[in-house]
Write an enzyme that holds these catalytic residues in place. Structure first.
Site, PDB file in Angstrom:
ATOM      1  N   LYS A   9      43.098  32.970  41.988  1.00  0.00           N
ATOM      2  CA  LYS A   9      43.146  33.003  40.525  1.00  0.00           C
ATOM      3  C   LYS A   9      42.025  32.156  39.935  1.00  0.00           C
ATOM      4  O   LYS A   9      41.273  32.615  39.065  1.00  0.00           O
ATOM      5  CB  LYS A   9      44.496  32.505  40.013  1.00  0.00           C
ATOM      6  CG  LYS A   9      44.672  32.697  38.509  1.00  0.00           C
ATOM      7  CD  LYS A   9      45.809  31.884  37.943  1.00  0.00           C
ATOM      8  CE  LYS A   9      45.347  30.495  37.570  1.00  0.00           C
ATOM      9  NZ  LYS A   9      46.337  29.726  36.785  1.00  0.00           N
ATOM     10  N   ASP A  20      47.532  35.642  36.487  1.00  0.00           N
ATOM     11  CA  ASP A  20      48.314  34.461  36.132  1.00  0.00           C
ATOM     12  C   ASP A  20      49.713  34.918  35.750  1.00  0.00           C
ATOM     13  O   ASP A  20      50.079  36.069  35.961  1.00  0.00           O
ATOM     14  CB  ASP A  20      47.629  33.681  35.002  1.00  0.00           C
ATOM     15  CG  ASP A  20      47.754  34.380  33.656  1.00  0.00           C
ATOM     16  OD1 ASP A  20      48.073  35.597  33.633  1.00  0.00           O
ATOM     17  OD2 ASP A  20      47.546  33.726  32.617  1.00  0.00           O
TER      18      ASP A  20
END
Length: 250
Positions: A159, A178
């Site tokens: 991420k 996310d």
């Protein structure tokens, strides 16, 4: 006993024996929550992307930063913390620690106090200092430009890597997943997975590569402004006609 009666009795015994020996039919395994969703028809995906473009043409990363290094540090700090809080901390943080060298050789206890409001400050201090030292010692003071290299930095997973590579360098290495992207991808039936790595792979197969960076920004914006976790504002959502989530409020 007559011959006919004996024959009928023998037939009954053979039938009963066959029933006892016959294997029970196997139970079908319950379908697991895996794979892409059924809502990944190219026309539907294109319609979703068009509506996101209409709603959020200028969506971007909301972590304030002046360079790739600041974005890296802010993204590490954003774990389990809001971007708003990180930006508040960053206002003074980067004045006191302007570059990788300043972070790498900071006094841990002092840095912990600076980033304490972001939560998990002890682990984040180790990650920030470790990543800064690695950038100095192995990458000439520059944040790496490949996913393979950036993942070697302490505190950096896919991420964070995707945020930095996509936002700072414009490199489409993947899709940021996310909490908002995870939730909205499931609600829009673009995936049936709940593991971020698998969700990213599912999305990469249905979202055109040139849209990967913008798509994640737009989905994050939509999750923060409209498609909330507990009470989504479906009456204000321009994707409502394309959504058939069980969480819908209209």
């Amino acid at each position: 006993m007559t011959p006919k009666t004996k024959e009928k009795t023998a037939v009954k015994k053979r039938t009963a024996s066959a029933k006892r020996k016959a294997p029970k039919p196997e139970r079908k395994a319950k379908a697991g929550k895996t794979g892409r969703g059924t809502g990944t028809d190219p026309k539907r995906v294109a319609a979703i992307l068009a509506k996101l473009d209409d709603a959020y043409p200028d969506a971007n990363c909301e972590l304030r930063h002046e360079n790739p290094f600041q974005l890296l540090i802010s993204t590490i700090l954003s774990a389990q913390c809001t971007d708003v809080r990180v930006n508040q901390v960053a206002e003074t943080l980067y004045k006191k620690y302007p570059d990788a060298k300043a972070f790498a050789y900071a006094t841990p206890s002092e840095l912990e106090m600076e980033i304490r409001p972001t939560g998990f400050f002890r682990n984040k201090t180790k990650s920030v200092m470790g990543a800064s030292k690695a950038i100095l010692e192995r990458f000439g003071g520059e944040v790496p430009r490949t996913m393979e290299e950036i993942l070697t930095l302490p505190g950096v997973a896919r991420k964070t890597g995707n945020v930095v590579l996509g936002t700072a360098y414009g490199i489409t290495s993947g899709i940021v997943v996310d909490t908002h992207v995870l939730r909205l991808s499931e609600r829009l039936d673009l995936t049936r997975n709940d593991d971020p790595k698998k969700v990213e792979q599912d999305l990469m197969q249905v979202i055109p590569r040139e849209k990967w960076i913008q798509f994640s920004h737009q989905l994050i914006w939509h999750g923060r402004r409209v498609c909330h976790a507990r009470k989504p504002k479906c009456t204000e959502c321009n994707l409502e006609s394309l959504c058939y989530s069980k969480d819908k409020t209209v």
